[in-house]
Design a protein around this motif. Structure first.
Motif, short mmCIF file in Angstrom:
data_model
loop_
_atom_site.label_atom_id
_atom_site.label_comp_id
_atom_site.label_asym_id
_atom_site.label_seq_id
_atom_site.Cartn_x
_atom_site.Cartn_y
_atom_site.Cartn_z
N TRP A 17 46.23 115.72 75.27
CA TRP A 17 46.66 116.23 76.58
C TRP A 17 47.15 115.08 77.46
CZ3 TRP A 17 44.94 115.33 81.57
CH2 TRP A 17 45.44 116.18 82.55
N LEU A 18 46.43 113.96 77.45
CA LEU A 18 46.84 112.81 78.25
C LEU A 18 48.19 112.26 77.77
CD1 LEU A 18 43.40 110.99 78.57
CD2 LEU A 18 44.71 112.02 80.43
N ALA A 19 48.41 112.24 76.46
CA ALA A 19 49.70 111.78 75.94
C ALA A 19 50.83 112.71 76.38
CB ALA A 19 49.65 111.69 74.42
N THR A 20 50.57 114.00 76.34
CA THR A 20 51.58 114.97 76.79
C THR A 20 51.86 114.81 78.27
OG1 THR A 20 50.87 116.54 75.11
CG2 THR A 20 52.11 117.44 76.96
N SER A 26 56.71 110.41 82.43
CA SER A 26 57.81 109.48 82.09
C SER A 26 59.16 110.18 82.20
CB SER A 26 57.63 108.95 80.67
OG SER A 26 56.43 108.24 80.56
N GLY A 27 59.22 111.43 81.77
CA GLY A 27 60.46 112.20 81.89
C GLY A 27 60.85 112.41 83.34
N ASN A 28 59.86 112.64 84.19
CA ASN A 28 60.14 112.80 85.62
C ASN A 28 60.71 111.51 86.21
OD1 ASN A 28 59.18 115.42 85.59
ND2 ASN A 28 57.18 114.89 86.42
N ASN A 33 66.85 110.14 89.45
CA ASN A 33 68.16 110.15 90.11
C ASN A 33 69.08 111.27 89.62
OD1 ASN A 33 67.58 107.94 91.74
ND2 ASN A 33 68.13 106.51 90.11
N THR A 34 68.55 112.18 88.83
CA THR A 34 69.35 113.29 88.31
C THR A 34 69.42 114.39 89.35
OG1 THR A 34 68.63 112.77 86.07
CG2 THR A 34 69.60 114.95 86.43
N PRO A 35 70.61 114.74 89.83
CA PRO A 35 70.73 115.79 90.85
C PRO A 35 70.20 117.13 90.32
CG PRO A 35 72.78 114.58 90.66
CD PRO A 35 71.90 114.14 89.52
N GLY A 36 69.40 117.81 91.13
CA GLY A 36 68.89 119.13 90.79
C GLY A 36 67.70 119.14 89.84
N TYR A 37 67.27 117.97 89.37
CA TYR A 37 66.13 117.93 88.44
C TYR A 37 64.85 118.31 89.17
CZ TYR A 37 62.73 116.30 85.02
OH TYR A 37 61.69 116.23 84.14
N ARG A 38 64.03 119.14 88.57
CA ARG A 38 62.75 119.54 89.13
C ARG A 38 61.62 118.83 88.39
NH1 ARG A 38 63.55 121.05 93.84
NH2 ARG A 38 63.99 123.21 94.25
N ALA A 39 60.76 118.16 89.14
CA ALA A 39 59.62 117.46 88.54
C ALA A 39 58.72 118.47 87.83
CB ALA A 39 58.84 116.72 89.61
N GLU A 94 56.56 107.79 94.00
CA GLU A 94 55.19 107.45 94.41
C GLU A 94 54.19 108.42 93.80
OE1 GLU A 94 57.69 107.93 96.59
OE2 GLU A 94 58.05 105.95 97.42
N GLN A 95 54.52 109.71 93.85
CA GLN A 95 53.63 110.72 93.29
C GLN A 95 53.51 110.55 91.77
OE1 GLN A 95 54.99 114.74 93.91
NE2 GLN A 95 52.94 115.58 93.72
N GLU A 96 54.60 110.25 91.09
CA GLU A 96 54.57 110.07 89.64
C GLU A 96 53.75 108.84 89.26
OE1 GLU A 96 55.67 112.49 87.64
OE2 GLU A 96 56.23 113.51 89.50
N LEU A 97 53.83 107.77 90.06
CA LEU A 97 53.03 106.58 89.78
C LEU A 97 51.54 106.84 89.99
CD1 LEU A 97 55.31 103.78 91.27
CD2 LEU A 97 54.86 104.29 88.86
N ILE A 98 51.21 107.66 90.98
CA ILE A 98 49.81 108.03 91.20
C ILE A 98 49.31 108.82 89.98
CG2 ILE A 98 48.29 109.53 92.56
CD1 ILE A 98 49.95 108.66 95.03
#
Length: 129
Positions: A17-20, A26-28, A33-39, A94-98
């Motif tokens: 689960w942690l790897a997933t 990482s994908g986020n 910088n991709t327009p319209g991409y949803r986290a 910032e949220q992704e790094l957290i």
């Protein structure tokens, strides 16, 4: 008769689960910088555990059979982002790094518990000299 030890199976499931989750984070970051991409984010591990049922063993023909449920740790959902920028991209670095820090701490805890349990098992089976 000895009882099976489920700690290693549980630790393995959490590691998967942690790897997933780390892959999703990482994908986020890669699409920041991709327009319209949803986290995105994965289903919390507690939810994965809630769906996992223990399998009952039928040791007698009179026992009622119960089929085990399978749980996927790769269920990905849209992340609850802090904000959406002009490009309609919802990735907050910032949220992704957290989140990445949380994954790192959980993985460290997981491996520390497995190491300790492994040492305890080795100590219990060691014969006195």
């Amino acid at each position: 008769m000895t009882a099976p030890v489920y700690l290693f199976d549980l630790a393995s499931r959490q590691a998967q689960w942690l790897a997933t989750r780390q892959t999703t984070i990482s994908g986020n970051v890669a699409n920041a910088n991709t327009p319209g991409y949803r986290a995105r984010d994965v289903e919390p591990f507690a939810g994965v555990l809630d769906k996992t049922k223990l399998v009952m063993a039928a040791t007698n023909n009179g026992h009622i059979g119960i089929s085990p449920s399978t749980t996927e740790a790769t269920k990905v959902k849209k992340s609850e982002s802090w904000d959406t920028v002009y490009s309609k991209n919802s990735v907050s670095l910032e949220q992704e790094l957290i989140k990445a820090g949380e994954v790192n701490r959980q993985h460290t805890l997981n491996t520390t518990i497995v190491k300790s349990f492994h040492r305890m098992l080795l100590t219990s089976v060691r014969t006195p000299s």
